[in-house]
Design a protein around this motif. Structure first.
Motif, short mmCIF file in Angstrom:
data_model
loop_
_atom_site.label_atom_id
_atom_site.label_comp_id
_atom_site.label_asym_id
_atom_site.label_seq_id
_atom_site.Cartn_x
_atom_site.Cartn_y
_atom_site.Cartn_z
N GLU A 114 0.85 -1.19 0.00
CA GLU A 114 0.00 0.00 0.00
C GLU A 114 0.88 1.24 0.00
O GLU A 114 1.91 1.28 0.68
CB GLU A 114 -0.93 0.03 1.22
N LEU A 115 0.48 2.24 -0.75
CA LEU A 115 1.20 3.51 -0.80
C LEU A 115 0.19 4.64 -0.61
O LEU A 115 -0.85 4.68 -1.29
CB LEU A 115 1.90 3.68 -2.15
N GLY A 116 0.47 5.54 0.33
CA GLY A 116 -0.38 6.70 0.55
C GLY A 116 0.44 7.97 0.47
O GLY A 116 1.49 8.07 1.12
N CYS A 117 0.01 8.92 -0.34
CA CYS A 117 0.75 10.17 -0.53
C CYS A 117 -0.21 11.36 -0.42
O CYS A 117 -1.30 11.34 -1.00
CB CYS A 117 1.43 10.21 -1.90
N VAL A 118 0.23 12.39 0.28
CA VAL A 118 -0.54 13.62 0.44
C VAL A 118 0.32 14.77 -0.07
O VAL A 118 1.47 14.91 0.33
CB VAL A 118 -0.92 13.85 1.92
#
Length: 238
Positions: free
Chosen positions: A24-28
């Motif tokens: 999983e990859l989360g970027c803001v």
């Protein structure tokens, strides 16, 4: 304006060099220290099962990931998204290590080849709060960032929380982030010169009671140190 990407990952285990994979990859995205809403969130088929310990942390099952794209299918999307940005990551060597391993399989170079730099908020937190717990949860509590919705680790939620934590930890730098043409910067640069020679500063001398109290405290300190206080050297001879 500067572009920053707050990034977090979830993985099948702890060791990229041992064959663990990113799932999983989360970027803001932050531009000028403000959230833009241009986020990136991907679930990725890691082509292997998660270790039990990792599964307890993120709760993302092999069954859920079975129909998700493999890293090779989303690699170009990730590279394009982070291109030229400064990455903000908590415990950066871990996440960067996994991305580097995934990039290496596809001959995409290293993370450092695609971004302008990496900020490790764990290192920042240890400098700001030495000797204290500096996990993401601990920092949320300390900096009053609401993490009540965090029961399991999730890359996008953790990236969103870390963005708030980072902004709070660097709030004193706001003045440094303003554009050079901003009116507030011009105002801050104006220097008002005041002629201090016109002022006569009053001298407030201690009264007898204050002098006696001061002498008493010094005597107590001298006694506690075994009469080793250095100021006695400078006492005027009676």
């Amino acid at each position: 304006m500067s572009r920053q990407i707050v990034l977090d990952t979830e993985t099948t285990g702890l060791y990229a060099e041992g064959g663990d994979r990113l799932l999983e990859l989360g970027c803001v995205e932050l531009v000028g220290r403000k959230l833009t809403g241009n986020n990136l969130h991907l679930y990725i088929n890691p082509e292997r099962d998660s270790h039990e310990e990792a599964l307890r942390v993120h709760g993302i099952t092999t069954e859920f990931l079975r129909d998700k794209p493999k890293f090779a299918e989303v690699a170009r999307q990730i590279v394009d998204y982070i291109a030229g940005a400064e990455l903000i990551i908590h415990n950066a060597p871990f996440d960067v290590g996994f991305l580097n391993a995934e990039f290496a399989r596809l001959k995409l170079g290293r993370v450092s080849d695609h971004v302008s730099g990496v900020v490790d908020t764990l290192v920042m937190a240890k400098e700001l709060f030495p000797g204290k717990r500096n996990s993401l949860d601990a920092l949320c509590d300390r900096l009053e960032v609401d993490n009540s919705g965090r029961t399991l680790h999730g890359a996008l939620l953790d990236a969103e929380l870390l963005a708030d934590v980072y902004i709070n930890m660097t709030r004193g730098q706001n003045a440094l982030m303003l554009d050079g043409d901003d009116d507030s910067v011009s105002e801050a640069r104006r220097v008002v010169r005041v002629d201090l020679s016109q002022y006569v500063l009053p001298v407030l001398r201690a009264n007898e009671a204050e002098l006696a109290a001061h002498a008493s405290v010094l005597a107590q300190i001298d006694k506690a140190s075994g009469q080793q206080t250095l100021w006695k050297i400078f006492e005027p001879v009676a």
